[in-house]
Design a protein around this motif. Structure first.
Motif, PDB file in Angstrom:
ATOM      1  N   LEU A  18       7.242   4.132  49.076  1.00  0.00           N
ATOM      2  CA  LEU A  18       6.619   5.273  48.429  1.00  0.00           C
ATOM      3  C   LEU A  18       7.398   5.581  47.158  1.00  0.00           C
ATOM      4  N   SER A  19       6.794   6.271  46.225  1.00  0.00           N
ATOM      5  CA  SER A  19       7.518   6.616  45.002  1.00  0.00           C
ATOM      6  C   SER A  19       7.578   8.126  44.845  1.00  0.00           C
ATOM      7  N   GLY A  20       8.670   8.573  44.271  1.00  0.00           N
ATOM      8  CA  GLY A  20       8.872   9.995  44.046  1.00  0.00           C
ATOM      9  C   GLY A  20       9.327  10.248  42.630  1.00  0.00           C
ATOM     10  N   ARG A  21       9.074  11.464  42.152  1.00  0.00           N
ATOM     11  CA  ARG A  21       9.454  11.843  40.796  1.00  0.00           C
ATOM     12  C   ARG A  21       9.586  13.357  40.742  1.00  0.00           C
ATOM     13  N   GLY A  22      10.557  13.838  39.986  1.00  0.00           N
ATOM     14  CA  GLY A  22      10.719  15.271  39.830  1.00  0.00           C
ATOM     15  C   GLY A  22      12.078  15.638  39.271  1.00  0.00           C
ATOM     16  N   ILE A  23      12.349  16.928  39.239  1.00  0.00           N
ATOM     17  CA  ILE A  23      13.611  17.460  38.716  1.00  0.00           C
ATOM     18  C   ILE A  23      14.668  17.432  39.819  1.00  0.00           C
ATOM     19  N   LEU A  24      15.841  16.869  39.516  1.00  0.00           N
ATOM     20  CA  LEU A  24      16.957  16.842  40.445  1.00  0.00           C
ATOM     21  C   LEU A  24      17.545  18.249  40.552  1.00  0.00           C
ATOM     22  N   GLY A  68      19.279  18.808  37.008  1.00  0.00           N
ATOM     23  CA  GLY A  68      18.357  19.282  35.987  1.00  0.00           C
ATOM     24  C   GLY A  68      17.613  18.170  35.277  1.00  0.00           C
ATOM     25  N   LYS A  69      18.035  16.913  35.465  1.00  0.00           N
ATOM     26  CA  LYS A  69      17.355  15.778  34.847  1.00  0.00           C
ATOM     27  C   LYS A  69      16.116  15.417  35.665  1.00  0.00           C
ATOM     28  N   LYS A  70      15.118  14.838  35.013  1.00  0.00           N
ATOM     29  CA  LYS A  70      13.921  14.361  35.699  1.00  0.00           C
ATOM     30  C   LYS A  70      14.199  12.939  36.175  1.00  0.00           C
ATOM     31  N   VAL A  71      14.027  12.702  37.484  1.00  0.00           N
ATOM     32  CA  VAL A  71      14.344  11.411  38.075  1.00  0.00           C
ATOM     33  C   VAL A  71      13.097  10.780  38.704  1.00  0.00           C
ATOM     34  N   THR A  72      13.166   9.472  38.890  1.00  0.00           N
ATOM     35  CA  THR A  72      12.132   8.727  39.589  1.00  0.00           C
ATOM     36  C   THR A  72      12.814   7.756  40.546  1.00  0.00           C
ATOM     37  N   PHE A  73      12.139   7.422  41.651  1.00  0.00           N
ATOM     38  CA  PHE A  73      12.747   6.563  42.668  1.00  0.00           C
ATOM     39  C   PHE A  73      11.683   6.061  43.630  1.00  0.00           C
ATOM     40  N   ARG A  74      12.059   5.039  44.417  1.00  0.00           N
ATOM     41  CA  ARG A  74      11.254   4.554  45.531  1.00  0.00           C
ATOM     42  C   ARG A  74      11.976   4.941  46.810  1.00  0.00           C
ATOM     43  N   TYR A  75      11.223   5.281  47.856  1.00  0.00           N
ATOM     44  CA  TYR A  75      11.852   5.690  49.107  1.00  0.00           C
ATOM     45  C   TYR A  75      11.011   5.270  50.297  1.00  0.00           C
ATOM     46  N   LYS A  76      11.653   5.318  51.473  1.00  0.00           N
ATOM     47  CA  LYS A  76      10.983   5.030  52.737  1.00  0.00           C
ATOM     48  C   LYS A  76      11.218   6.189  53.685  1.00  0.00           C
TER      49      LYS A  76
END
Length: 100
Positions: A18-24, A68-76
């Motif tokens: 799955l992929s996620g994105r948002g503000i840390l 405060g940075k915008k990050v993206t990642f893949r997760y399970k």
């Protein structure tokens, strides 16, 4: 035909990440942990992104991404929680914010 893995007869299909994105929002680090002799120590970073909590395993004591940075990642998703895939956590670069 060796090497043709597109049509597996066993019926096994790998579940995509799955992929996620948002503000840390928050980072809490635990560790160091060592599973067995000879393994380098690793740290577990429990991070919060857009109100959701994830775990990220890393050999580094400090997470290189600032809050405060915008990050993206893949997760399970597992029974123990949501785990970010190795080397998939990164900062989002938006070309409209570069100012060129």
């Amino acid at each position: 035909m060796a090497g043709n893995f597109s049509n597996r007869r066993s019926g096994y299909k790998k579940k995509p990440s799955l992929s996620g994105r948002g503000i840390l929002e928050q980072v809490e680090t635990e560790g160091p942990f060592t599973e067995w002799v000879g393994m380098p120590p690793y740290y577990i970073h429990n991070i919060s992104v857009e109100g959701e909590s994830y775990s990220y395993l890393s050999p580094d004591k400090e997470l290189e991404i600032e809050i405060g940075k915008k990050v993206t990642f893949r997760y399970k998703e597992t029974a123990k929680g949501k785990f970010i895939d190795k080397r998939s956590l990164g900062v989002v670069i938006d070309p409209s914010e570069l100012g060129y």
